[in-house]
Design a protein around this motif. Structure first.
Motif, PDB file in Angstrom:
ATOM      1  N   ASP A   1       0.803  -1.223   0.000  1.00  0.00           N
ATOM      2  CA  ASP A   1       0.000   0.000   0.000  1.00  0.00           C
ATOM      3  C   ASP A   1       0.836   1.273   0.000  1.00  0.00           C
ATOM      4  N   HIS A   2       2.061   1.209   0.510  1.00  0.00           N
ATOM      5  CA  HIS A   2       2.846   2.428   0.739  1.00  0.00           C
ATOM      6  C   HIS A   2       3.054   3.228  -0.544  1.00  0.00           C
ATOM      7  N   LYS A   3       3.543   2.587  -1.598  1.00  0.00           N
ATOM      8  CA  LYS A   3       3.795   3.265  -2.870  1.00  0.00           C
ATOM      9  C   LYS A   3       3.231   2.499  -4.069  1.00  0.00           C
ATOM     10  N   GLY A   4       2.407   1.498  -3.789  1.00  0.00           N
ATOM     11  CA  GLY A   4       1.800   0.758  -4.884  1.00  0.00           C
ATOM     12  C   GLY A   4       2.723  -0.190  -5.616  1.00  0.00           C
ATOM     13  N   VAL A   5       3.748  -0.685  -4.947  1.00  0.00           N
ATOM     14  CA  VAL A   5       4.694  -1.610  -5.571  1.00  0.00           C
ATOM     15  C   VAL A   5       4.128  -3.033  -5.552  1.00  0.00           C
ATOM     16  N   ILE A   6       4.131  -3.687  -6.699  1.00  0.00           N
ATOM     17  CA  ILE A   6       3.709  -5.092  -6.769  1.00  0.00           C
ATOM     18  C   ILE A   6       4.840  -5.955  -6.216  1.00  0.00           C
ATOM     19  N   THR A   7       4.541  -6.740  -5.198  1.00  0.00           N
ATOM     20  CA  THR A   7       5.580  -7.505  -4.514  1.00  0.00           C
ATOM     21  C   THR A   7       5.466  -9.015  -4.735  1.00  0.00           C
ATOM     22  N   ALA A   8       4.339  -9.489  -5.278  1.00  0.00           N
ATOM     23  CA  ALA A   8       4.156 -10.922  -5.505  1.00  0.00           C
ATOM     24  C   ALA A   8       3.181 -11.111  -6.654  1.00  0.00           C
ATOM     25  N   VAL A   9       3.455 -12.093  -7.490  1.00  0.00           N
ATOM     26  CA  VAL A   9       2.583 -12.367  -8.639  1.00  0.00           C
ATOM     27  C   VAL A   9       2.494 -13.865  -8.881  1.00  0.00           C
ATOM     28  N   GLU A  10       1.394 -14.278  -9.447  1.00  0.00           N
ATOM     29  CA  GLU A  10       1.242 -15.666  -9.895  1.00  0.00           C
ATOM     30  C   GLU A  10       0.126 -15.710 -10.930  1.00  0.00           C
ATOM     31  N   THR A  11       0.343 -16.486 -11.978  1.00  0.00           N
ATOM     32  CA  THR A  11      -0.669 -16.663 -13.011  1.00  0.00           C
ATOM     33  C   THR A  11      -1.168 -18.094 -12.992  1.00  0.00           C
ATOM     34  N   THR A  12      -2.481 -18.245 -13.023  1.00  0.00           N
ATOM     35  CA  THR A  12      -3.103 -19.566 -12.965  1.00  0.00           C
ATOM     36  C   THR A  12      -4.194 -19.648 -14.032  1.00  0.00           C
ATOM     37  N   PRO A  13      -4.737 -20.838 -14.275  1.00  0.00           N
ATOM     38  CA  PRO A  13      -5.938 -20.917 -15.113  1.00  0.00           C
ATOM     39  C   PRO A  13      -7.048 -20.044 -14.533  1.00  0.00           C
ATOM     40  N   GLY A  14      -7.950 -19.579 -15.380  1.00  0.00           N
ATOM     41  CA  GLY A  14      -8.970 -18.647 -14.939  1.00  0.00           C
ATOM     42  C   GLY A  14      -9.911 -19.175 -13.879  1.00  0.00           C
ATOM     43  N   SER A  15     -10.023 -20.488 -13.756  1.00  0.00           N
ATOM     44  CA  SER A  15     -10.929 -21.066 -12.768  1.00  0.00           C
ATOM     45  C   SER A  15     -10.361 -21.038 -11.356  1.00  0.00           C
TER      46      SER A  15
END
Length: 266
Positions: free
Chosen positions: A234-248
Motif C-alpha cells: 500500500d505504501h507506494k503501490g509496488v507489486i511484490t508478488a505475482v502468480e498466473t493460474t488458469p482462470g478457474s
C-alpha cells in the motif's frame, strides 16, 4: 501615426533531405524527458550477467540482452499493445532510439527477438529479475509491509473460441495429458463463485490447453482465460508478488500463497 508591420507568411517546404550527418539524438531528447530519469537511475547492464548462461561462444550474434530488456520495459512503460507495434514505434521515435542506443540508420530487429529471448531465458530468470527489482524497492523505502492489497484480473488467453473442443470428461483429461498440460495447473481443486462457469472437465482449447474455460458473468460466454494474481504494497503501490493460474483458480485460493511470496520477496 503608427504603421503596423506584419511578417510575411511562411511556407514549410516538403523537400526531404536524403542524408543528414548533423543529427545528435542526445540533443533531440529534452532534458526533463521521463526516459532520461529512467536511464539515470537504472543500469540495465545487469541483465547481461543474469542471462549469460543462455548464450554460447559461437554462432550468430544476438541482439544485446540489455537492449532486449529495455524493449520489454518500454512495452509496459508506455502501455504499447503488442511487440509488433513496439518495433514500428521505435523506428518513429527519437526518444526510443536514444534510450535503446540506436542510431537513425540502425536496423530495428524483428518482434520475434523478444519472444525468442523469453523462451531462451526461461521463467527462472524473470523470477530472479522480479525479486531483484522488489528488493531494490524495499531498499529505497518504497515498501513498508504494513498494508497489503491482494487482487486478480481475468485475462483472455491468446486462443480463439474456435480452438475449443468438447467431449466426455475422460476424453478431455486424456487430451490434456497428451498436450502436456502441467499437473500443478490441472490439479487445482477450486470452488468458483457464481459469476464463473467452469466447464474444464468437458472443454479444452487445442492451442492453449492450460487455459481454463470460464466466463466473466451472466452476460458473457465461456472462453479460454487465465487469472493473474498479485499482491500490492500500500505504501507506494509496488507489486511484490505475482502468480498466473488458469482462470478457474479464484483469488481466495491464492491469498496465502501471495502473502508468503510477499514475505519471501521483501
Amino acid at each position: 501615426m503608427f504603421l503596423k508591420c506584419f511578417p510575411m507568411m511562411g511556407e514549410q517546404k516538403q523537400e526531404r533531405e536524403l542524408f543528414s550527418y548533423t543529427i545528435n539524438l542526445e540533443k533531440r531528447v529534452r532534458s526533463d524527458h521521463p526516459l532520461r530519469r529512467v536511464a539515470a537511475l537504472i543500469d540495465f547492464k545487469f541483465v547481461r550477467a543474469e542471462v549469460a548462461h543462455c548464450y554460447g561462444s559461437k554462432g550468430n550474434v544476438s541482439v544485446d540482452p540489455e537492449v532486449i530488456m529495455k524493449m520489454m520495459f518500454l512495452l509496459f512503460f508506455d502501455d504499447i499493445k503488442s511487440e509488433r507495434e513496439l518495433m514500428k514505434v521505435i523506428a518513429e521515435r527519437l526518444d526510443y532510439l536514444w534510450f535503446l542506443g540506436y542510431g537513425l540508420d540502425d536496423e530495428i530487429p524483428d518482434h520475434s527477438v523478444l519472444s525468442k529471448a523469453r523462451a531462451r531465458w526461461g521463467e527462472e530468470v524473470f523470477e530472479r529479475l522480479f525479486v531483484r527489482t522488489v528488493g531494490q524497492c524495499v531498499e529505497a523505502g518504497l515498501v513498508d509491509g504494513r498494508k497489503l492489497h491482494v487482487d486478480s484480473s481475468l485475462i483472455d488467453a491468446d486462443a480463439s473460441k474456435e480452438s475449443v473442443i468438447k467431449g466426455a470428461p475422460e476424453l478431455i483429461a486424456a487430451l490434456k495429458r497428451a498436450y502436456a498440460a502441467t499437473e500443478s495447473k490441472l490439479g487445482e481443486g477450486v470452488t468458483t463463485p457464481e459469476s464463473y462457469e467452469a466447464v474444464n472437465d468437458r472443454m479444452m482449447s487445442k492451442s492453449d490447453p492450460d487455459a481454463a474455460m470460464v466466463r466473466r458473468g451472466a452476460g458473457d460466454s465461456s472462453r479460454p482465460r487465465y487469472h493473474h494474481h498479485r499482491a500490492i504494497d500500500d505504501h507506494k503501490g509496488v507489486i511484490t508478488a505475482v502468480e498466473t493460474t488458469p482462470g478457474s483458480v479464484t483469488e481466495n485460493r491464492k491469498l496465502l500463497d501471495l502473502i508468503e511470496q510477499h514475505e519471501s520477496n521483501t
